[in-house]
Design an enzyme around this catalytic site. Structure first.
Site, mmCIF file in Angstrom:
data_model
loop_
_atom_site.group_PDB
_atom_site.id
_atom_site.type_symbol
_atom_site.label_atom_id
_atom_site.label_comp_id
_atom_site.label_asym_id
_atom_site.label_seq_id
_atom_site.Cartn_x
_atom_site.Cartn_y
_atom_site.Cartn_z
ATOM 1 N N HIS A 148 0.814 -1.228 0.000
ATOM 2 C CA HIS A 148 0.000 0.000 0.000
ATOM 3 C C HIS A 148 0.847 1.277 0.000
ATOM 4 C CE1 HIS A 148 -3.712 -2.165 0.516
ATOM 5 N NE2 HIS A 148 -3.411 -2.616 1.712
ATOM 6 N N ASP A 185 -3.138 -10.409 -2.093
ATOM 7 C CA ASP A 185 -3.631 -9.862 -0.822
ATOM 8 C C ASP A 185 -5.093 -9.436 -1.041
ATOM 9 O OD1 ASP A 185 -2.258 -8.325 1.847
ATOM 10 O OD2 ASP A 185 -4.101 -7.411 1.087
ATOM 11 N N HIS A 187 -6.624 -6.945 -0.127
ATOM 12 C CA HIS A 187 -6.752 -5.504 -0.386
ATOM 13 C C HIS A 187 -6.055 -5.144 -1.698
ATOM 14 C CE1 HIS A 187 -6.859 -6.064 4.082
ATOM 15 N NE2 HIS A 187 -7.967 -5.366 3.904
ATOM 16 N N ASP A 270 -4.851 -12.483 3.666
ATOM 17 C CA ASP A 270 -6.100 -11.982 4.245
ATOM 18 C C ASP A 270 -7.316 -12.292 3.362
ATOM 19 O OD1 ASP A 270 -4.897 -10.224 2.494
ATOM 20 O OD2 ASP A 270 -4.804 -8.557 3.916
HETATM 21 ZN ZN LIG Z 1 -4.236 -6.856 2.978
#
Ligand SMILES: [Zn+2]
Length: 370
Positions: A148, A185, A187, A270
């Site tokens: 990120h 991931d 996200h 995740d």
């Molecule tokens: Zn994540």
């Protein structure tokens, strides 16, 4: 007891350091700063998930089968292949003042920048090992995560863009030109997307839960230079069937069309069925399958050259099994470890591809190829 398969056993480098577990995310309530309405508790991104993965690798015996690499801290010049000096100065100042919020939802302690340098240095060492022929592939078990982080801002528990710096290092130091990233991931890999959006020599692929984090990020319309950015937002609840459809219909065809010289997997866990920060349904066997798919392609296309960076994943109970499956696949060895959760998760309702999930994959395919 480790069983080697003579035909597919390989040398997998493992980059690890006790100091990775010393990155301090403060006594935050999940991922919010404590307040009168938010009781302090440990941060979701705490050392347990990754420390327990190392513990499981040691208990199963796989750890001894890996080629251990001790990372060295990345210096400013290396980090500055991605981040401006002002970002490093900002992190230096927050850490020197005792720690705190470094950007957006990214707490850090006094030693966190030094440890983040070690995470970047770990990816650099992994790249050197794989390109230099000391290892066939590599896994970087680092904290803090990186996918990120934006060039000028820490974000989503990430201080520095670990994999992105490793990619620049592979290009500029080793002359590797075309690099593909696959980020599973849960996200969106927004940092990696932003860093390479205008670079047609880096294909960035992200499979993620639709509109989870960052907000309004990861849509199918973001294509970048020569269309080399591929977002596959999947509906909440996606499991084995949806991820396999996405690989078969979009990820693998995109890799084939791009023909990379090296592949980075940004492996968060995740999207597992046990994760507190996502609502997907993958099991360790799904992570193993995805790893094997990428490996089969990499064997044919780029001499098997894969570097995996550990990103998110917040179930301290289940991340170790998922990470173990990925590393076992990378090494081609068999540790005879049974994941007690696997059969349980495989029987969850909704693992088969649904109409909505198939339609989401088709939208991502059409946006990329048509
Ligand atoms: Zn994540």
């Amino acid at each position: 007891m480790i069983h080697e398969h003579s035909t597919c056993s390989r040398t997998t480098a493992m980059v690890a350091s006790e100091l990775y577990y010393w990155h301090d995310t403060l006594n935050w309530c999940g991922f919010f700063e404590p307040s009168l309405t938010c009781q302090p508790r440990e941060h979701f991104e705490n050392p347990e998930t990754k420390r327990r993965l190392q513990n499981l690798l040691q208990a199963s015996g796989l750890w001894e089968h890996l080629s251990l690499i001790k990372p060295h801290p990345a210096e400013d010049a290396v980090i500055q292949m991605v981040h401006p000096a002002a970002h490093i100065a900002h992190l230096t100042s927050v850490c020197a003042s005792g720690g705190g919020e470094t950007g957006q939802l990214t707490p850090a302690g006094p030693a966190s920048l030094d440890i983040a340098r070690l995470a970047v240095g770990g990816v650099v060492a992994a790249v050197d090992a794989v390109i230099g022929g000391k290892a066939d592939n590599a896994y970087v078990l680092c904290r803090p995560p990186g996918h990120h982080a934006l060039p000028e801002m820490a974000m989503g528990f990430c201080l520095l863009a670990n994999a992105a710096v490793g990619i620049r290092h592979a290009q500029r130091t080793h002359g590797i030109r075309r690099i593909a990233t696959i980020d599973w991931d849960v996200h969106h890999g927004n940092g990696t997307e932003a860093i390479f959006l205008e670079d047609p020599e880096v294909l960035t692929i992200s499979l993620h839960q639709d509109n989870l984090f960052p907000p309004a990020s990861g849509g199918i319309g973001v294509r970048g230079a020569e269309g080399r950015n591929l977002n596959i937002p999947l509906p909440p609840g996606s499991g084995s069937g949806a991820y396999r459809e996405a690989f078969d219909k979009v990820v693998l065809p995109a890799l084939e069309a791009f023909a990379p010289d090296m592949i980075f997997i940004l492996s968060g866990y995740d999207a597992s069925a046990m994760d507190p920060l996502g609502v997907m349904m993958l099991s360790s066997e799904d992570f193993r399958w995805m790893t094997q798919q990428v490996m089969q392609f990499a064997d044919l296309q780029c001499a098997g050259r894969i570097v995996v960076t550990h990103e998110g994943g917040y179930s301290a109970t289940y991340v170790p099994y998922c990470g173990h499956a990925v590393i076992e696949a990378l090494s081609g060895a068999s540790a005879q470890l049974t994941d007690p959760f696997d059969a349980h998760i495989a029987n969850y309702g909704g693992q088969a591809l649904s109409h909505d999930q198939g339609a989401a994959v088709e939208r991502a395919r059409a946006a990329y190829f048509d």
